[in-house]
Scaffold this active site. Structure first.
Site, mmCIF file in Angstrom:
data_model
loop_
_atom_site.group_PDB
_atom_site.id
_atom_site.type_symbol
_atom_site.label_atom_id
_atom_site.label_comp_id
_atom_site.label_asym_id
_atom_site.label_seq_id
_atom_site.Cartn_x
_atom_site.Cartn_y
_atom_site.Cartn_z
ATOM 1 N N CYS A 113 0.815 -1.222 0.000
ATOM 2 C CA CYS A 113 0.000 0.000 0.000
ATOM 3 C C CYS A 113 0.846 1.270 0.000
ATOM 4 O O CYS A 113 0.331 2.352 -0.269
ATOM 5 C CB CYS A 113 -0.952 0.007 1.198
ATOM 6 N N HIS A 253 -3.511 7.114 2.777
ATOM 7 C CA HIS A 253 -3.852 5.823 2.176
ATOM 8 C C HIS A 253 -5.240 5.424 2.681
ATOM 9 O O HIS A 253 -5.510 5.471 3.885
ATOM 10 C CB HIS A 253 -2.814 4.782 2.598
ATOM 11 N N ASN A 283 -10.220 -0.391 -0.309
ATOM 12 C CA ASN A 283 -8.758 -0.259 -0.248
ATOM 13 C C ASN A 283 -8.179 -0.750 -1.579
ATOM 14 O O ASN A 283 -8.223 -1.941 -1.875
ATOM 15 C CB ASN A 283 -8.239 -1.087 0.922
HETATM 16 N N1 ACO Z 1 -18.921 -9.749 8.217
HETATM 17 C C1 ACO Z 1 -19.406 -10.118 9.399
HETATM 18 N N2 ACO Z 1 -18.619 -10.496 10.435
HETATM 19 C C2 ACO Z 1 -17.299 -10.486 10.241
HETATM 20 C C3 ACO Z 1 -16.731 -10.129 9.011
HETATM 21 C C4 ACO Z 1 -17.596 -9.753 7.976
HETATM 22 N N3 ACO Z 1 -17.157 -9.376 6.748
HETATM 23 N N4 ACO Z 1 -15.410 -10.217 9.114
HETATM 24 C C5 ACO Z 1 -15.133 -10.620 10.365
HETATM 25 N N5 ACO Z 1 -16.285 -10.793 11.051
HETATM 26 C C6 ACO Z 1 -16.450 -11.241 12.429
HETATM 27 C C7 ACO Z 1 -15.269 -12.003 12.915
HETATM 28 O O1 ACO Z 1 -15.334 -13.347 12.503
HETATM 29 C C8 ACO Z 1 -15.404 -11.844 14.400
HETATM 30 O O2 ACO Z 1 -16.367 -12.771 14.856
HETATM 31 P P1 ACO Z 1 -16.162 -13.561 16.225
HETATM 32 O O3 ACO Z 1 -16.080 -12.515 17.285
HETATM 33 O O4 ACO Z 1 -17.371 -14.416 16.281
HETATM 34 O O5 ACO Z 1 -14.879 -14.290 16.026
HETATM 35 C C9 ACO Z 1 -15.989 -10.452 14.546
HETATM 36 O O6 ACO Z 1 -16.535 -10.108 13.263
HETATM 37 C C10 ACO Z 1 -14.966 -9.409 14.943
HETATM 38 O O7 ACO Z 1 -13.803 -9.614 14.155
HETATM 39 P P2 ACO Z 1 -12.580 -8.668 14.289
HETATM 40 O O8 ACO Z 1 -11.482 -9.139 13.372
HETATM 41 O O9 ACO Z 1 -12.234 -8.449 15.733
HETATM 42 O O10 ACO Z 1 -13.192 -7.346 13.701
HETATM 43 P P3 ACO Z 1 -12.563 -5.929 13.728
HETATM 44 O O11 ACO Z 1 -13.465 -5.015 14.420
HETATM 45 O O12 ACO Z 1 -11.123 -5.938 14.124
HETATM 46 O O13 ACO Z 1 -12.613 -5.554 12.191
HETATM 47 C C11 ACO Z 1 -11.103 -5.379 10.330
HETATM 48 C C12 ACO Z 1 -11.897 -6.296 11.227
HETATM 49 C C13 ACO Z 1 -12.083 -4.437 9.629
HETATM 50 C C14 ACO Z 1 -10.359 -6.175 9.273
HETATM 51 C C15 ACO Z 1 -10.127 -4.572 11.204
HETATM 52 O O14 ACO Z 1 -9.310 -5.414 11.959
HETATM 53 C C16 ACO Z 1 -9.276 -3.659 10.423
HETATM 54 O O15 ACO Z 1 -9.741 -2.639 9.958
HETATM 55 N N6 ACO Z 1 -7.967 -3.959 10.308
HETATM 56 C C17 ACO Z 1 -7.036 -3.173 9.547
HETATM 57 C C18 ACO Z 1 -6.596 -3.971 8.444
HETATM 58 C C19 ACO Z 1 -6.671 -3.282 7.130
HETATM 59 O O16 ACO Z 1 -7.363 -2.354 6.836
HETATM 60 N N7 ACO Z 1 -5.864 -3.824 6.262
HETATM 61 C C20 ACO Z 1 -5.787 -3.370 4.950
HETATM 62 C C21 ACO Z 1 -4.450 -3.651 4.408
HETATM 63 S S1 ACO Z 1 -3.233 -2.791 5.312
HETATM 64 C C22 ACO Z 1 -3.495 -1.298 4.975
HETATM 65 O O17 ACO Z 1 -3.951 -0.940 3.937
HETATM 66 C C23 ACO Z 1 -3.094 -0.282 6.006
#
Ligand code: ACO
Length: 326
Positions: A113, A253, A283
């Site tokens: 990214c 980004h 993204n």
């Molecule tokens: N729909 C419904 N539920 C979901 C989904 C979905 N698409 N995806 C995950 N869940 C569930 C999980 O299974 C979990 O369930 P559980 O508690 O029963 O196990 C629950 O939702 C919570 O999951 P978390 O991973 O804790 O969710 P979080 O609030 O952290 O959100 C996310 C996940 C959006 C990926 C977050 O961690 C994030 O924004 N991370 C940053 C990563 C990113 O943006 N990366 C991009 C590449 S790097 C960059 O560009 C900077």
């Protein structure tokens, strides 16, 4: 002093739009979950046969047209991408041929990214060193071909697109003031694509392990991303004797809304100065910053002399910033 100045911007996204509701049809998720956790409403998806070089070429043509620069005037093309058409040669070679940029060298940069900012930095250095007068810098991705469509944690986050800028040598105070690049290779496996490599060679086992798809530990990435994006933006301001009060526009980004807002808040830029379009494109990795820049530029939101700040974070980990006097 010779500076590299952005004289043209361009972007292109595939026609097909996929909304959060489309995901509801084939996996356990909801528009509400995706919107509140990521800020994303829809993303663009490349058509069959539409590749990163196609998106990059269209964005580049638009940037060249705005700059009034002919392809044969270019000294070099640098493309930030992790989803090139082939493992090699570089996708920028295809773009060079498509454009007819016969006098330009072409190479790709792999910094996930942060790829566009790493590419921008190299191109600006070449201009400032007197080794080039006109450079084309592109960020382009077809991420929808490397995401695991069965992994709801990741597949909802990404989209396809491209953005490009023309950089020209300029005598004076306007242009790229500084760039700052960082890498920490110790946490590689928090965000990476194991397959399509010489380490994990094509095999039935690799297919079954879904090794050909992007892997991410979202929570861990989130924490490091917010810290790094803030620090690298502060580094840029400090290096130029500025504070966030001097910034007219922050183009971060576009990873997801929570990362964007947490960073902008720490930088005291959580207001109309921070540009956000992740809701419409998701993204697009190396393409997010030049795509957003082209939108604001064509909307007439940037005036000559404005201070514009870019910051990015991605797999590697890599993180980077650039500060520009427009
Ligand atoms: N729909 C419904 N539920 C979901 C989904 C979905 N698409 N995806 C995950 N869940 C569930 C999980 O299974 C979990 O369930 P559980 O508690 O029963 O196990 C629950 O939702 C919570 O999951 P978390 O991973 O804790 O969710 P979080 O609030 O952290 O959100 C996310 C996940 C959006 C990926 C977050 O961690 C994030 O924004 N991370 C940053 C990563 C990113 O943006 N990366 C991009 C590449 S790097 C960059 O560009 C900077």
């Amino acid at each position: 002093m010779i500076r590299a100045r952005i004289t043209g911007t361009g972007s292109y996204v595939p026609e097909k739009v996929m909304t959060n509701f489309d995901f509801e049809k084939f996996m356990e998720t909801s528009d509400e979950w995706i919107r509140t956790r990521t800020g994303i409403r829809e993303r663009h998806v490349a058509a069959d046969g539409e590749n990163t070089s196609d998106l990059a070429t269209k964005a580049a043509e638009r940037a060249l047209e705005m700059a009034g620069v002919k392809p044969e005037e270019l000294d070099g093309i640098i493309l930030g991408t992790i989803t090139g058409d082939y493992p090699w040669p570089a996708t920028s070679c295809i773009v060079q041929a498509n454009l007819g940029a016969v006098n330009a060298s072409a190479h790709d940069v792999s910094a996930a990214c942060s790829g566009f900012l790493f590419a921008l930095s190299s191109a600006a250095d070449r201009i400032q060193a007197g080794n080039a007068k006109k450079m084309l810098v592109i960020g382009a991705e077809v991420l929808t071909r490397i995401i695991d469509w069965e992994d709801r944690n990741t597949c909802i986050l990404f989209g396809d697109g491209a953005g490009a800028v023309v950089l020209e040598a300029h005598e004076g105070e306007n242009g790229i003031l500084s760039t700052h690049l960082h890498t920490d290779g110790n946490q590689l496996e928090l965000l990476y694509q194991p397959g399509f490599s010489t380490k994990i060679v094509p095999s039935v086992e690799a297919l079954e392990n879904r090794d050909y798809f992007l892997k991410m530990q979202g929570n861990e990435v989130f924490k490091v991303a917010v810290r790094s994006l803030t620090e690298v933006a502060e580094e840029a301001l400090e290096a130029n004797g500025m504070t966030s009060e001097d910034v007219n526009l922050l183009i971060p980004h576009q990873a997801n809304i929570r990362i964007l807002e947490a960073t902008a808040k720490r930088l005291k830029l959580l207001d109309e100065r921070t540009y956000i379009n992740v809701d419409r494109f998701g993204n697009t990795s190396g393409a997010t910053i030049p795509l957003a820049l082209d939108e604001v530029n064509r909307a007439g939101r940037i005036k000559e002399g404005d201070i514009v700040l870019f910051n990015a974070f991605g797999g590697g980990f890599t993180w980077a910033s650039a500060l520009i006097r427009w």
